[in-house]
Motif scaffolding. Structure first.
Motif, PDB file in Angstrom:
ATOM      1  N   PRO A   5      60.086  40.573  34.997  1.00 23.43           N
ATOM      2  CA  PRO A   5      60.729  41.643  34.092  1.00 23.43           C
ATOM      3  C   PRO A   5      61.899  40.979  32.885  1.00 23.43           C
ATOM      4  O   PRO A   5      61.917  40.963  31.833  1.00 23.43           O
ATOM      5  N   TRP A   6      62.571  40.018  33.509  1.00 27.25           N
ATOM      6  CA  TRP A   6      63.565  39.327  32.907  1.00 27.25           C
ATOM      7  C   TRP A   6      63.131  38.289  31.889  1.00 27.25           C
ATOM      8  O   TRP A   6      63.962  37.991  30.922  1.00 27.25           O
ATOM      9  N   LEU A   7      61.666  37.993  31.903  1.00 25.11           N
ATOM     10  CA  LEU A   7      61.318  37.140  30.913  1.00 25.11           C
ATOM     11  C   LEU A   7      60.402  38.038  29.644  1.00 25.11           C
ATOM     12  O   LEU A   7      59.702  37.419  29.270  1.00 25.11           O
ATOM     13  N   SER A   8      60.751  39.270  29.787  1.00 22.83           N
ATOM     14  CA  SER A   8      59.685  40.094  28.990  1.00 22.83           C
ATOM     15  C   SER A   8      60.324  39.953  27.432  1.00 22.83           C
ATOM     16  O   SER A   8      59.565  40.455  26.487  1.00 22.83           O
ATOM     17  N   GLY A   9      61.523  39.502  27.067  1.00 19.64           N
ATOM     18  CA  GLY A   9      61.885  39.417  25.802  1.00 19.64           C
ATOM     19  C   GLY A   9      62.180  40.919  25.235  1.00 19.64           C
ATOM     20  O   GLY A   9      62.474  40.855  24.101  1.00 19.64           O
ATOM     21  N   GLU A  35      64.292  21.839  25.826  1.00 15.80           N
ATOM     22  CA  GLU A  35      65.048  21.587  24.607  1.00 15.80           C
ATOM     23  C   GLU A  35      64.294  21.973  23.396  1.00 15.80           C
ATOM     24  O   GLU A  35      64.580  22.400  22.369  1.00 15.80           O
ATOM     25  N   GLN A  36      62.817  21.728  23.453  1.00 14.06           N
ATOM     26  CA  GLN A  36      62.126  22.285  22.350  1.00 14.06           C
ATOM     27  C   GLN A  36      62.047  23.652  22.152  1.00 14.06           C
ATOM     28  O   GLN A  36      61.528  24.230  21.063  1.00 14.06           O
ATOM     29  N   TYR A  37      61.991  24.297  23.500  1.00 17.71           N
ATOM     30  CA  TYR A  37      61.964  25.569  23.371  1.00 17.71           C
ATOM     31  C   TYR A  37      63.163  26.324  22.593  1.00 17.71           C
ATOM     32  O   TYR A  37      62.855  27.148  21.689  1.00 17.71           O
ATOM     33  N   ALA A  38      64.174  25.853  22.782  1.00 17.51           N
ATOM     34  CA  ALA A  38      65.391  26.345  21.882  1.00 17.51           C
ATOM     35  C   ALA A  38      65.182  26.159  20.507  1.00 17.51           C
ATOM     36  O   ALA A  38      65.371  27.121  19.757  1.00 17.51           O
ATOM     37  N   ASN A  39      64.582  24.691  19.998  1.00 13.60           N
ATOM     38  CA  ASN A  39      64.384  24.720  18.633  1.00 13.60           C
ATOM     39  C   ASN A  39      63.321  25.602  18.101  1.00 13.60           C
ATOM     40  O   ASN A  39      63.720  26.364  16.995  1.00 13.60           O
ATOM     41  N   THR A  46      55.796  30.843  12.778  1.00 15.73           N
ATOM     42  CA  THR A  46      55.296  32.106  12.661  1.00 15.73           C
ATOM     43  C   THR A  46      54.045  32.239  13.563  1.00 15.73           C
ATOM     44  O   THR A  46      53.258  33.237  14.075  1.00 15.73           O
ATOM     45  N   GLU A  47      53.372  30.973  13.814  1.00 15.70           N
ATOM     46  CA  GLU A  47      52.351  30.676  14.709  1.00 15.70           C
ATOM     47  C   GLU A  47      52.463  30.878  16.082  1.00 15.70           C
ATOM     48  O   GLU A  47      51.337  30.967  16.699  1.00 15.70           O
ATOM     49  N   ILE A  48      53.540  31.152  16.611  1.00 12.70           N
ATOM     50  CA  ILE A  48      53.818  31.126  17.984  1.00 12.70           C
ATOM     51  C   ILE A  48      54.496  32.449  18.376  1.00 12.70           C
ATOM     52  O   ILE A  48      55.338  32.977  17.865  1.00 12.70           O
ATOM     53  N   GLU A  49      53.904  33.183  19.336  1.00 12.33           N
ATOM     54  CA  GLU A  49      54.461  34.454  19.910  1.00 12.33           C
ATOM     55  C   GLU A  49      55.673  34.128  20.838  1.00 12.33           C
ATOM     56  O   GLU A  49      55.487  33.242  21.712  1.00 12.33           O
ATOM     57  N   PRO A  50      56.887  34.708  20.513  1.00 13.39           N
ATOM     58  CA  PRO A  50      57.883  34.332  21.364  1.00 13.39           C
ATOM     59  C   PRO A  50      57.751  34.638  22.777  1.00 13.39           C
ATOM     60  O   PRO A  50      58.378  34.090  23.677  1.00 13.39           O
ATOM     61  N   GLN A  51      56.980  35.811  23.030  1.00  9.40           N
ATOM     62  CA  GLN A  51      56.780  36.103  24.252  1.00  9.40           C
ATOM     63  C   GLN A  51      56.251  34.976  25.232  1.00  9.40           C
ATOM     64  O   GLN A  51      56.624  34.848  26.231  1.00  9.40           O
ATOM     65  N   ALA A  52      55.170  34.276  24.448  1.00 10.08           N
ATOM     66  CA  ALA A  52      54.556  33.133  25.253  1.00 10.08           C
ATOM     67  C   ALA A  52      55.422  32.213  25.394  1.00 10.08           C
ATOM     68  O   ALA A  52      55.504  31.312  26.525  1.00 10.08           O
ATOM     69  N   LEU A  53      56.333  31.766  24.316  1.00  9.13           N
ATOM     70  CA  LEU A  53      57.384  30.991  24.655  1.00  9.13           C
ATOM     71  C   LEU A  53      58.245  31.189  25.566  1.00  9.13           C
ATOM     72  O   LEU A  53      58.478  30.377  26.574  1.00  9.13           O
ATOM     73  N   HIS A  54      58.793  32.629  25.779  1.00  5.78           N
ATOM     74  CA  HIS A  54      59.622  32.671  26.987  1.00  5.78           C
ATOM     75  C   HIS A  54      58.916  32.579  28.096  1.00  5.78           C
ATOM     76  O   HIS A  54      59.670  31.987  29.022  1.00  5.78           O
TER      77      HIS A  54
END
Lengths: 351, 351
Positions: free
Chosen positions: B13-17, B290-294, B305-313
């Motif tokens: 759950p802590w990575l649910s965004g 590092e790339q995640y943060a950028n 806009t092409e990446i879902e923040p959830q997927a990144l999390h």
């Protein structure tokens, strides 16, 4: 060339990616230094004398006895950005590009042969073409040299040969150089150093892409003869060809090995360069040249198929300041150039 | 949980965004340290005593008087990779993950509440969830703590409060922390330093993503209280919330400014990170973060806009060794992990 504006449309044969060993040798250049008898060398000549020399060469060119169909352009007709453009195309030298009078440029129709009047010597004649067809380049400069020698009195000494402003050019006055891209050999620096170490005693010198005093960028190396005096032209040519051919063999061999044993580090480096060029929003010339080298390696060992090598070659020219500004039709600050350069690269590579 | 294999399928759950201020606060954590009366602290307890403690907690959990539906897992039932997995999910500590006996882990059904038996203290109870809903986290740990206190005798001093193995935990035994991503503030390092300088005298401490002693990577900062003694739980909570809210405001403000004044350097950095993740053929965890943060910054300021923040999390988890190896169903050497990680990132982000 009827109009000076047309110089932007002139061909750039040395970037065609054609020619002998063009998978390793980007371009070959053959340059002769000549001076006229009874005139001081340019650095010591009065403005009147310099103009006199310009006029003498102009007469020869416009009479079409030498280099028919060539264009004679007095320096004062060229803007700073036009001179910068000729420099970027390697048709004039950096020092010459700074000047705006008492000199001239001669360009043959195909831009393979060019001539600077009153650079360090009265005449600097060069043939420049893709690949390393040095025999053909020699034939070209030699023919023009012979033709010029018939109508002009060259400064010549029975003992030393051609007399030149700087003693390093005296004798044959010949400088031969080859621009080589050695991305596979460069992966093993020790290997490359050993090769260059071997080249040095042979009277050859290795420099970066932008010639004397320049760093090696993008794994592009300029190999040229150091000596001009005491050897015949043929001996100089033979020596350079021998070393260059060895380097070609070794680079090709290193690439074959890379193809056989696909190394993840190499693959990673190549694809990161692709990602960088696809996505960067600003890009310096130097950074482009670095990525260029990785991408060329990727193309050469079959990892990158979506980019035309020809398009990549031509970018060497288009990423440079004068070409970039001409393309976008305006003056650009260095920061703006980096932004437009990144865009231009994406566009020209279809990324 | 009927079968230990199911632990891989448990929610994270802590990575649910989701949650309060989840655009800045990745996750909040509330941890209580408790010990049983008449038992030595774990580091000084015999194996028999440790097992006795494990059994006492097991009885409480299996009787379902506290944390009904929770799962009790003795350490010896967990493989190294399962312990590594629990560590990567922040459910156990690095030291605990090294051990294979005389301890246990308790996980509630939703994996929001977890408990380590015989870590540094007999009981380490934590609530961990997305965003920074610290009030809710407090309610959760407090309720379990009260319930446990009814059936177990806590080591408690009228003078000091809860007694703990390490004096820094004595008193409330409470450690509150928030993982925050501050990519916009991090662009102006001076700004960020000033904020942290202010946090320090307030009894707060700032660490990297992986907690105590870890570097800050990917502009993810862990903010937590330094003191546990001499203050009430509410005061600790209030202090941390106050500073955290200020940081949230400042980060949001910095992002708004970035959106209004699109800066080419920021844009370049963001898109280069995208290019790197799209193309790299090997990738370390650190480089990913590092790339995640950028990329998160790019998403948050509307550039990507092409990446879902959830997927990144979620990748924060999947790029780590145990998760990566589980996903590919085999043990991987560090070099192999880098290669599979690069592939996994491309797949999960749909690049």
């Amino acid at each position: 060339m009827s109009d000076i504006n047309e110089i932007w449309e002139m061909p750039v044969p040395w970037l065609s990616g054609q020619g002998i060993h063009s998978d390793v040798a980007l371009a070959g250049r053959m340059r002769l230094a000549r001076n006229l008898e009874n005139y001081p060398f340019p650095h010591h000549a009065s403005e009147d004398k310099l103009e006199e020399i310009v006029t003498r060469i102009q007469d020869v060119i416009t009479s079409q006895t030498v280099l028919p169909e060539a264009t004679f352009i007095p320096l004062q007709r060229l803007s700073l950005s036009e001179r910068q453009m000729l420099l970027e195309r390697r048709l004039i030298s950096p020092e010459f590009a700074q000047r705006s009078s008492h000199g001239a440029v001669v360009l043959d129709r195909q831009c393979r042969i060019s001539l600077m009047v009153n650079e360090e010597d009265h005449i600097r004649l060069q043939a420049l073409d893709a690949g390393m067809n040095l025999d053909l380049l020699w034939e070209q400069v030699h023919r023009v040299d012979m033709d010029l020698g018939k109508v002009l009195d060259y400064a010549f000494s029975e003992e030393f040969g051609s007399l030149t402003s700087c003693p390093t050019n005296t004798g044959t006055g010949l400088r031969i150089s080859i621009l080589m891209y050695l991305p596979a050999l460069a992966l093993d620096e020790g290997n490359l150093e050993a090769i260059f170490h071997q080249a040095n005693p042979a009277g050859l010198t290795v420099r970066g892409f932008y010639g004397e005093g320049s760093d090696v960028v993008g794994n592009i190396y300029q190999i040229s003869n150091k000596l001009t005096l005491g050897w015949t032209e043929f001996r100089l040519l033979e020596d350079l060809l021998k070393i260059a051919s060895q380097i070609v063999d070794k680079e090709q061999d290193a690439r074959r090995k890379l193809m056989e044993n696909r190394h993840i580090d190499v693959e990673d480096k190549i694809f990161r360069s692709l990602g960088l060029l696809e996505r960067a929003r600003k890009l310096s010339s130097r950074e482009f040249i670095e990525q260029y080298a990785n991408l060329m390696l990727g193309i050469l060992i079959g990892l990158i198929t979506e980019i035309e090598p020809q398009a990549l070659h031509e970018l060497i020219l288009w990423v440079q300041p004068a070409h970039l500004q001409w393309q976008y039709g305006k003056d650009l600050s260095p920061v703006e150039r980096d932004v437009y350069r990144a865009e231009m690269v994406r566009t020209k590579l279809g990324l």
